[in-house]
Design a protein around this motif. Structure first.
Motif, short mmCIF file in Angstrom:
data_model
loop_
_atom_site.label_atom_id
_atom_site.label_comp_id
_atom_site.label_asym_id
_atom_site.label_seq_id
_atom_site.Cartn_x
_atom_site.Cartn_y
_atom_site.Cartn_z
N ILE A 79 0.81 -1.21 0.00
CA ILE A 79 0.00 0.00 0.00
C ILE A 79 0.86 1.27 0.00
O ILE A 79 0.45 2.30 -0.53
CB ILE A 79 -0.97 -0.01 1.21
N THR A 118 -10.17 0.02 1.64
CA THR A 118 -10.31 -1.27 0.97
C THR A 118 -9.62 -2.38 1.73
O THR A 118 -10.14 -3.51 1.83
CB THR A 118 -9.73 -1.18 -0.46
N ASN A 119 -8.46 -2.09 2.30
CA ASN A 119 -7.66 -3.14 2.92
C ASN A 119 -8.23 -3.64 4.23
O ASN A 119 -7.79 -4.66 4.74
CB ASN A 119 -6.22 -2.66 3.10
N TRP A 159 -1.23 4.25 -8.26
CA TRP A 159 0.10 4.34 -7.65
C TRP A 159 1.13 4.71 -8.71
O TRP A 159 0.96 4.40 -9.90
CB TRP A 159 0.51 3.01 -7.02
N ALA A 217 -7.31 3.10 -0.57
CA ALA A 217 -6.67 1.82 -0.25
C ALA A 217 -6.75 1.50 1.24
O ALA A 217 -6.88 0.33 1.62
CB ALA A 217 -5.21 1.85 -0.71
N MET A 229 -0.17 -5.52 0.69
CA MET A 229 -1.33 -5.45 -0.17
C MET A 229 -1.12 -6.25 -1.44
O MET A 229 -2.06 -6.90 -1.94
CB MET A 229 -1.65 -3.99 -0.53
N LEU A 254 -11.47 1.51 -4.82
CA LEU A 254 -10.44 0.53 -5.16
C LEU A 254 -10.99 -0.85 -4.81
O LEU A 254 -11.49 -1.07 -3.70
CB LEU A 254 -9.17 0.79 -4.36
N SER A 280 -5.78 8.00 -3.88
CA SER A 280 -5.73 6.54 -4.02
C SER A 280 -5.33 5.88 -2.70
O SER A 280 -5.84 4.81 -2.35
CB SER A 280 -4.76 6.14 -5.13
N TYR A 281 -4.44 6.52 -1.98
CA TYR A 281 -4.02 5.98 -0.68
C TYR A 281 -5.19 5.98 0.30
O TYR A 281 -5.40 5.02 1.04
CB TYR A 281 -2.86 6.81 -0.15
#
Length: 271
Positions: free
Chosen positions: A32, A193-194, A60, A190, A98, A70, A186-187
């Motif tokens: 990630i 999502t994770n 990324w 993420a 990830m 994501l 995006s981070y």
């Protein structure tokens, strides 16, 4: 080292890769806080024996940003695009954190496209977490960025929380640089999502040869999680790297490269 090629694979979102070498395909999948630059010292070694590609996942590095959430399903579909573009039907997948979760999802959904798996410092997900704990985790990780900080602002503190106390200054600097290059939006996606998908794959059904690796000082995805993954995958073997934290390919590159290369060559020969 064989000549390094850089590509952007469409259609949108375009996926950026660096690749080199010839032979069976290895795909290197970052975590990630990473990007394809994290693998340069590993790619050089593996490319002497294989065709090796390191990607920037969607959102990324040099890959495109994207609309919507994501999902691991989208990232697995992106992997299919990369494998097809490079002219292969199957690949060895080496995924960290990830990237390991992407590899497990891919192996469960596209088993015919997987030659082997190397799962590094990864987890099955937040199994057993309450909704309160999940939301608290998301808030604590997102809050500094939502309050105006950039990934570069938090990079040093996050990096120090991930590496072993034994990590070299060079390894720490590489991780700080990597975190500072994150795409903020995006981070943020993420992070959510994770911890939103507790189970991404039925590991008991994975038939591909598998090497599970973890740093003994990994506090984020500790050795007991790696041990459980190795127990569930029938073909798996486990390696715990001494003196390394969450970024074993950067913190202990010589040991990492040797063990992974031995495994991949053995798998390639069908031993």
């Amino acid at each position: 080292m064989p000549l390094l090629h850089r590509e952007r694979i469409g259609p949108a979102p375009f996926i950026a890769i660096d690749h080199a070498g010839r032979g069976e395909l290895i795909l290197l999948l970052h975590g990630i806080g990473g990007n394809k630059r994290n693998w340069i010292d590993n790619l050089e070694v593996f490319a002497e024996h294989f065709h090796v590609a390191a990607w920037d996942a969607r959102g990324w590095g040099e890959s495109d940003d994207y609309d919507g959430p994501l999902t691991f399903a989208d990232m697995s579909a992106d992997l299919c695009r990369v494998i097809d573009f490079l002219g292969h039907t199957r690949a060895h997948l080496v995924g960290l954190s990830m990237g390991g979760r992407v590899a497990m999802h891919f192996a469960d959904n596209y088993p015919e496209r997987v030659r082997s798996l190397v799962l590094c410092d990864t987890t099955q997900g937040p199994k057993g977490w309450t909704e309160e704990r999940r939301l608290d985790f998301i808030r604590s990780r997102q809050e500094p960025l939502l309050n105006g900080l950039t990934p570069a602002d938090i990079a040093n503190d996050v990096a120090r929380s991930l590496v072993s106390p034994n990590a070299s200054a060079e390894a720490l600097a590489k991780l700080v640089d990597s975190l500072g290059r994150l795409h903020k939006d995006s981070y943020l996606k993420a992070i959510e999502t994770n911890v939103s998908d507790a189970v991404l794959a039925d590991l008991t059904k994975i038939a591909a040869p598998t090497l599970v690796m973890v740093g003994e000082d990994d506090q984020l995805t500790p050795p007991d999680e790696a041990e459980e993954i190795a127990r569930l995958i029938p073909t798996a073997r486990l390696s715990i790297l001494k003196g390394a934290g969450h970024l074993i390919n950067i913190e202990a590159p010589d040991v990492f490269n040797r063990q992974v290369l031995e495994f991949l060559l053995e798998t390639s020969r069908g031993v």
